[in-house]
Design a protein around this motif. Structure first.
Motif: not given
Length: 255
Positions: A45-49
């Motif tokens: 999620v961190m990468d995607r955000t």
């Protein structure tokens, strides 16, 4: 022309659980506070955000909190001296690595939930937050409540500070955020939020839960991504600002 930032807590989904509507709200904000895996979020999620923020020209910030997935970081946790500093260094470092991987600079740090509220009033907690930000990168902006212990300490230590106001949260008469367990602490009515933004722009004040005027200066306005209707609230706030001739930009461009 006056400039202001709109920030939003984002990246708070994790595993199979989806929280907030990041893809919808991103178009209305200028800075993203991205959860770092302790109170919410995970590496995917961190990468995607971070990627989502980059694609939309939105400033990237770390949103570190207590290690409290069960309580979403909103429970006070007693810690040993130096523990909070290390929690923050760990989380900021993780988000900074994803920012580097996507070719963007980390812009700011905004503590989450109970940690944010504790640092606003408790000198020992505030000092640990300041120490963590300075240890990682003293050029980062620290997002704080205006007039708080954390804001005063950060400025004294030479950090850049973004004074934050919450159009969708109620305040107590002493200027603190109203606890979420109080009736009316979170404001869901878009018209009420719009009226609060207008008053803040025109008079630099908001009214507390008991009707007291609270003077507030804002560099950034926060919309909570997990609040129902958050995307619509963010659009209303941005529209009101732009119609008033106020530019909306990531805080790193003007602080």
């Amino acid at each position: 022309m006056r400039t202001i930032d709109i920030n939003c807590d984002m990246g708070e989904s994790f595993g199979s659980f989806t929280i907030g509507s990041d893809e919808t709200i991103i178009a209305a904000v200028s800075s993203a506070n991205i959860a770092c895996g302790f109170h919410a979020g995970d590496p995917l999620v961190m990468d995607r955000t971070v990627r989502l923020a980059k694609e939309n020209g939105v400033g990237v910030g770390a949103h570190p909190g207590f290690p409290d997935l069960m309580g979403f970081g909103r429970r006070k946790i007693q810690t040993f001296p130096g523990e909070i500093t290390r929690y923050l260094i760990y989380q900021i470092g993780a988000l900074a690595a994803f920012a580097t991987a996507h070719g963007v600079n980390l812009q700011h740090v905004k503590p989450h939930g109970a940690l944010y509220n504790m640092a606003a009033a408790d000198e020992a907690v505030a000092r640990e937050v300041v120490e963590a930000v300075r240890a990682v990168n003293g050029n980062l902006i620290l997002v704080c409540q205006p007039g708080s212990v954390l804001a005063h300490m950060a400025e004294k230590e030479g950090l850049r500070v973004a004074r934050e106001v919450f159009p969708d949260r109620a305040y107590l008469a002493d200027g603190r955020l109203a606890p979420r367990n109080l009736p009316g602490a979170v404001i869901h009515d878009p018209q009420a939020v719009r009226d609060r933004v207008v008053r803040l722009l025109e008079e630099r004040v908001l009214f507390s839960l008991d009707g007291e005027k609270i003077p507030l200066e804002a560099d950034t306005l926060c919309v909570h991504g997990d609040t129902p209707g958050a995307a619509e609230l963010a659009r209303i706030i941005r529209k009101e600002l732009e119609e008033a001739g106020i530019a909306v930009e990531p805080m790193g461009r003007f602080l």
